[in-house]
Design an enzyme around this catalytic site. Structure first.
Site, PDB file in Angstrom:
ATOM      1  CG  HIS A 120      27.900  25.790  -0.919  1.00 18.77           C
ATOM      2  ND1 HIS A 120      29.229  26.408  -0.432  1.00 18.77           N
ATOM      3  CD2 HIS A 120      28.377  25.228  -2.088  1.00 18.77           C
ATOM      4  CE1 HIS A 120      30.295  26.135  -1.062  1.00 18.77           C
ATOM      5  NE2 HIS A 120      29.829  25.268  -2.353  1.00 18.77           N
ATOM      6  CD  GLU A 155      33.443  25.401   2.340  1.00 20.07           C
ATOM      7  OE1 GLU A 155      34.148  26.183   2.811  1.00 20.07           O
ATOM      8  OE2 GLU A 155      32.728  26.021   1.113  1.00 20.07           O
TER       9      GLU A 155
END
Length: 469
Positions: free
Chosen positions: A187, A191
């Site tokens: 994740h 990002e």
């Protein structure tokens, strides 16, 4: 009278821990907090006034306040601090209690800790929490990994405090061992990529398109209402309206162009290489943060190579639309790279990940939440074994319609000498994946020439070697 027992415990009452514990209390669960800093404990007790919350500096009192089996979450800095807190708590815990590490711990550390605590009869889970301090207070995306029976102990609390999309909690059991921390690591890699892509879009809009900060605000605000709708686009639009109280100028123009990092993006790149999975846009984002740190070198070299690029003339409105399409294209590639790594890691590490579930819990609360994730969820729901996100019919159609604008924006950036490292990597990733033939036959010939490493052929089976000289 017997002391009232609390449902949930939190160690580490900084802003994240304090906000998370208040979120727990707002959702009907009592919570106890532990921190050695008296001011942080006082802040919790003050902010939690009227709620079923109590903070303490005593670990003995903290443990005694919790109902059995105890559920204790740690929100402390990753690394040695986690091991230290575990060692402090362990003598006071009973078999069947649960320790949860909610920080950005390296997934291999989580594997080690779970093995160690399982031998002691204590459950251990590593969970990813995304959303920052505001998300912790109002509803983060939560990524739990570990034993299913351990998750069941805390499932009602995590579902209650998580963000909600269509009344569905942005939390779900992901898989065994370190799967939660691994998913959070990827994740964060995504990002990094999205943030760098947005920065590069800002750069070409400003340098080639000539957009003012007001126009940049209007552009990103408009984008946030369309296919690029996302938390990162939303906050980027807001950044261009923030004045600097020191100078009266826009604050973004006063911020030094040196970006720091805490390591999760680098971990994603390193582990993807270990797995043999390409994530060039995440790699590029990490590289650009490292390049940004070379500020003095960049200033020196800027004076040597001033005027290396030639700024092309563009129609502003047309260029803005092209950059929007290019950014959308690159966003798709960034998510595709992250999902491909998760798929491979799931198999290699025996996580048993469900990519549709991951996309589902990323739709709300987390930093990379975006409208795009609903399409990603649908893609993996329709075909869980999808070879790559770009093979999905929806994304294939989208890509075909916008790849031309992507190539044009990158070409203009190259002519102007504006670095588009992440954009270029995203396009090269796509072009490489869609190429049935790559020039690596020559690389294999070179390897065999200088090192007798052998090669395979297109016209017959087997392993071959040639005496080239």
């Amino acid at each position: 009278m017997e002391q009232e027992k609390y449902h949930f415990g939190m160690v580490g009452l900084g802003v994240m821990g304090r906000n998370f514990i208040l979120n727990v209390a707002d959702n009907g669960f009592s919570a106890a907090g532990l921190d050695l800093d008296k001011e942080k404990v006082a802040a919790l007790n003050s902010e939690g006034s009227g709620k079923k919350v109590k903070g303490t500096t005593s670990k003995e009192e903290f443990i005694d306040m919790l109902e059995a089996p105890r559920c204790v979450m740690l929100l402390v800095p990753a690394g040695k601090a986690v091991d230290s807190v575990i060692d402090d708590l362990l003598p006071h815990l009973d078999k069947g209690d649960l320790i949860i590490d909610g920080g950005n711990s390296f997934f291999e550390d989580t594997n080690r800790r779970e093995k160690y605590l399982t031998e002691k009869g204590v459950h251990f889970m590593g969970i990813g929490v995304s959303g920052g301090a505001k998300g912790a207070r109002l509803g983060p995306s939560i990524m739990p990994g570990g034993k299913a029976e351990a998750y069941d102990l805390v499932k009602p609390i995590l579902e209650a405090v998580s963000a909600k999309v269509n009344n569905e909690p942005c939390v779900a059991y992901l898989g065994n061992t370190s799967s939660g921390n691994y998913v959070k690591m990827v994740h964060n890699g995504i990002e990094y990529a999205l943030m760098q892509l947005i920065a590069e879009a800002y750069d070409v809009l400003k340098q080639i398109g000539g957009l003012s900060n007001e126009e940049l605000h209007e552009t990103f605000s408009k984008w946030n209402e369309g296919k690029l709708q996302s938390f990162l686009i939303e906050i980027t639009a807001a950044i261009f309206t923030q004045e600097d109280p020191e100078t009266g100028r826009m604050l973004v123009d006063a911020i030094l162009d040196k970006a720091k990092q805490k390591g999760t993006g680098k971990w994603t790149s390193q582990n993807a290489m270990d797995l043999g999975m390409p994530v060039p846009t995440i790699d590029a984002a990490v590289t650009m943060r490292e390049l940004s740190a070379l500020k003095s070198d960049r200033i020196t070299l800027d004076s040597i190579f001033d005027g290396a690029g030639t700024y092309p003339s563009v129609d502003k409105a047309t260029f803005v639309d092209q950059v929007e399409n290019a950014l959308y294209f690159a966003f798709i590639m960034a998510y595709a790279q992250g999902m491909a790594v998760l798929s491979t890691a799931s198999e290699d590490y025996n996580y048993g990940l469900n990519l549709e579930t991951i996309a589902k819990i990323w739709r709300g609360g987390c930093i990379i939440r975006a409208g795009l994730l609903e399409h990603i969820r649908k893609a993996y729901d329709a075909k869980p074994d999808l070879i790559n996100l770009i093979a999905d019919s929806f994304f294939a159609t989208e890509i075909k319609s916008i790849q031309g604008d992507t190539r044009e924006v990158i070409s203009l950036g190259i002519k102007a000498g504006v670095p588009l490292t992440a954009f270029s990597s995203a396009l090269s990733y796509f072009d490489s994946l869609r190429s049935g033939r790559l020039p690596l036959n020559l690389v294999q010939a070179q390897r065999d020439f200088f090192g007798s490493h052998t090669y395979e052929r297109t016209d017959m089976d087997g392993i071959f070697h040639t005496e080239w000289e």
